[in-house]
Design an enzyme around this catalytic site. Structure first.
Site, mmCIF file in Angstrom:
data_model
loop_
_atom_site.group_PDB
_atom_site.id
_atom_site.type_symbol
_atom_site.label_atom_id
_atom_site.label_comp_id
_atom_site.label_asym_id
_atom_site.label_seq_id
_atom_site.Cartn_x
_atom_site.Cartn_y
_atom_site.Cartn_z
ATOM 1 C CE LYS A 246 -9.150 2.116 -3.905
ATOM 2 N NZ LYS A 246 -8.842 0.859 -4.618
ATOM 3 N NE ARG A 251 -0.822 -1.665 0.129
ATOM 4 C CZ ARG A 251 -1.561 -1.307 1.169
ATOM 5 N NH1 ARG A 251 -2.847 -1.636 1.217
ATOM 6 N NH2 ARG A 251 -1.022 -0.616 2.147
#
Length: 546
Positions: A246, A251
Site C-alpha cells: 500500500k 492514485r
C-alpha cells in the site's frame, strides 16, 4: 424545456421526506423530458453540469456570486452578505434578493434548460486575462433574466451545492423506473460511463442499449476502492489472498492508444501535462492499447517520500520541467481494465494480474499470494520497512467494480484510525493565528447531505493554516460570530483515539482527540466517510450495542 419547470421540480423534491416518493416524482419527471434535454436535465438534477472526467469545470466561488447578485439587485456587497448571514443558505438568500432586483428584464425572457446549460459551458470555457469578467457577465445575465426560484437553483449548480437530497442512488432508481429497465444495468453503465446524463439517454432506448455500454480510451472511469480490515479476518473469510504494497502516493489511471498516453487523477482530472515523465515511462513499458490502474510515488535516495510531495507534482501547471528534475516519480501498476479493445472488468483479479504482467514490461507492483498468516504479516512488515503505508489484501476471484468500496480490497496499515471528513466551516484563530482559521468544523456524509461530527485544531502547522485560509477565503458563504461557513470543497484525513456518541453533533457521534493528518486533495467530497461508517466502527468496539 423551460428552466422554471426544472426549478419547480427541485422545490418539490426538497419538500419530500421519503426516498420512494422522491424516486416516484423524479421518474415521472424524467419520462416527460424530451431526448435532447434529457442528459442536461439529469446532470443538473445532480448539480453537476459536466461529468467528472470532462475538462470543463465551472470553478465558481461564492465571491463571484456575491458580486453578480449585488449588481443585479442594486445592493452593495455588505447588504448581500448581511442577507446571506440572516438566511444561512446562499441559494435561498439569492432567491430572496432577486424578489426585488433592479437590473432586470422584468422576466420578458423565459430561460430554457438548454440556454442555462449553454451559459454554464461558456463559463467553463472562458480563458485568458479577461475570463473572470466574462464569467461575471454571464452570471449577471442569468440572474437578470431568472425568476427568484430559478436563481435559487442556478446558484446551487454554480456552487456544486444543490442541497435537494438527490444523489446517484436515487437518480439511478428513478431512471430505471422511468424506462422500465433493471437498476443494476443503470448502475453498471454509470460505473463505466461516469455520466448519468448519457446513461439516462441510453436507458430511454431500452435495456439493449444499456447492456452494450463499453469502456472507451481517454474516457476515465472511477477507481475501485478499499475498506479497512485485518489480515486475520480476510484470511478467515477468503483463504488464499493476493497481498500488495500500500503506497503513500497518488492514485492514477493511465490510458494508452498507439503512441498517445494520458493520465488521470483519482478525481478523474487529466494530469498528463503535469506528469510527462510518468506518462513516458508507461508508454515505453508496453506495446498494447490499454487502461491501467496504479499509484505514483515520489522517490529520494531509494526511499518513498510523503504523499504531499507527490501532490506538488499533480498540482503543477507551470515549471513542469524543473519539477521533473526536483521530484522523481515512479508509477506502480496493480490492475488492468482494458486491453486492445477487450474489457477486463468482469474477469477475476488473478486473471487480470496474469494479463498485466504479460503486457507490461516494468512497473507492476510486487505481489505475494498466500493463505499463511505469518507469511502475510512478514510481507506486511517488509512493506513498512521499505517505507510504505502497509499492504493491500485482494481477493483473487474479485471483479473490478469502478467507484465501489466493497469487501474485495482491504487496506492494512498501522497508523492511528483515520476518517476522511469534509471541512464545512471554521473558527478564527487567536493570538498569532488571529489572521487565519484556527479550527475547522468537519462533516460526514449521510443521505447525500453533510452532517457535522467533529472539530479539529491540532496537527495543523502555521504553513498549513495559511494555505487553508488562502484556499478557502473565497469559498465563504456566511458567518455567525467567529464561525465561518464555506462551500464544501476539501477533504481532511483526521486521526482520532476513539469514537463517542454525542448529542452535540447532528450525526450522533463525535471523535475523541481528533488530529489533522493531511488534506486529501486526491479525493472528492463524495469519497468522504459516512455516518454509517462511523457507526459501524463504533459498534465494532461496542458489540453489545448492536
Amino acid at each position: 424545456m423551460n428552466f422554471l419547470f426544472f426549478a419547480e421540480l427541485c422545490r418539490k423534491i426538497e419538500s419530500i421526506k421519503g426516498r420512494l416518493d422522491t424516486i416516484d416524482l423524479l421518474s415521472n419527471a424524467i419520462r416527460e423530458v424530451e431526448c435532447p434535454d434529457l442528459p442536461i436535465f439529469v446532470r443538473l438534477i445532480l448539480g453537476k453540469p459536466f461529468p467528472d472526467w470532462s475538462p470543463l469545470k465551472l470553478g465558481i466561488g461564492p465571491n463571484l456570486l456575491y458580486e453578480s447578485v449585488a449588481y443585479v439587485t442594486g445592493r452593495n456587497r455588505e447588504k448581500v452578505l448581511s442577507t446571506l448571514n440572516s438566511v444561512g443558505d446562499l441559494g435561498r438568500a439569492v432567491e430572496e434578493m432577486l424578489e426585488s432586483k433592479s437590473q432586470t428584464s422584468f422576466f420578458s425572457e423565459e430561460l430554457t434548460l438548454a440556454e442555462v446549460y449553454s451559459s454554464f459551458e461558456a463559463i467553463a470555457q472562458a480563458e485568458g486575462g479577461k475570463s473572470q469578467k466574462e464569467r461575471l457577465r454571464i452570471i449577471q445575465r442569468l440572474f437578470s433574466v431568472a425568476t427568484p426560484l430559478e436563481g435559487h437553483y442556478i446558484t446551487g449548480i454554480l456552487l456544486d451545492d444543490m442541497r435537494i437530497g438527490v444523489g446517484e442512488g436515487n437518480l439511478r432508481d428513478a431512471i430505471a423506473k422511468a424506462f422500465d429497465v433493471d437498476s443494476g444495468l443503470v448502475e453498471h453503465a454509470q460505473q463505466i460511463l461516469n455520466d448519468m446524463g448519457e446513461v439516462a439517454l441510453l436507458a430511454s432506448q431500452g435495456k439493449e442499449a444499456l447492456s452494450h455500454v463499453r469502456l472507451h480510451l481517454f474516457h476515465p472511469v472511477r477507481m475501485m476502492l478499499a475498506r479497512q480490515g485485518t489480515i486475520s479476518e480476510v484470511i478467515a473469510d477468503a483463504g488464499t489472498i493476493a497481498v500488495e504494497y500500500k503506497y503513500d502516493g497518488a492514485r492514477f489511471q493511465f490510458h494508452k492508444q498507439g503512441s498517445t498516453g494520458r493520465m488521470y487523477s483519482r478525481k478523474l482530472e487529466d494530469v498528463t501535462n503535469s506528469l510527462p515523465d510518468v506518462v513516458s515511462m508507461l508508454l515505453n513499458a508496453t506495446d498494447h492499447n490499454l487502461i491501467l490502474d496504479g499509484e505514483v510515488i515520489a522517490i529520494k535516495d531509494g526511499r518513498p517520500m510523503p504523499f504531499q510531495t507527490v501532490l506538488k507534482r499533480f498540482r503543477r501547471k507551470h515549471g513542469v520541467a524543473d519539477a521533473v528534475e526536483a521530484i522523481k516519480l515512479v508509477p506502480n501498476v496493480f490492475d488492468i481494465l482494458l486491453l486492445d479493445g477487450e474489457i477486463l472488468l468482469d474477469q477475476s483479479f488473478s486473471e487480470r494480474r496474469k494479463i498485466l504482467t504479460e503486457v507490461l514490461r516494468d512497473y507492476a507492483t510486487p505481489q505475494l499470494v498466500s493463505s499463511d498468516l505469518i507469511e502475510i504479516e512478514q510481507y506486511y512488515h517488509q512493506a513498512l520497512d521499505n517505507g510504505h503505508e502497509g499492504v493491500m489484501l485482494k481477493l483473487p476471484n474479485s471483479r473490478y467494480t469502478p467507484g465501489m468500496r466493497g469487501k474485495d480490497w482491504v487496506k492494512i496499515k498501522p497508523e492511528v484510525d483515520t476518517l476522511d471528513l469534509v471541512a464545512i466551516g471554521a473558527e478564527w484563530g487567536e493570538g498569532k493565528r488571529a489572521h487565519v482559521y484556527g479550527s475547522f468544523l468537519l462533516a460526514a456524509r449521510q443521505d447525500d447531505q453533510l452532517v457535522p461530527v467533529s472539530r479539529v485544531a491540532t496537527g495543523l502547522s502555521d504553513e498549513q493554516l495559511t494555505w487553508l485560509y488562502s484556499t478557502l477565503k473565497d469559498e465563504v458563504i456566511h458567518s455567525e460570530g467567529k464561525m465561518i461557513f464555506f462551500e464544501p470543497r476539501i477533504v481532511f484525513e483526521i486521526g482520532y483515539s476513539e469514537i463517542q456518541q454525542s448529542p452535540n453533533y447532528e450525526g450522533g457521534f463525535t471523535l475523541r482527540f481528533p488530529r489533522f493528518v493531511r488534506v486529501r486533495d486526491d479525493k472528492d467530497i463524495r469519497e468522504a466517510n459516512t455516518i454509517g461508517d462511523i457507526e459501524e466502527r463504533y459498534l465494532t468496539i461496542h458489540p453489545e450495542l448492536r
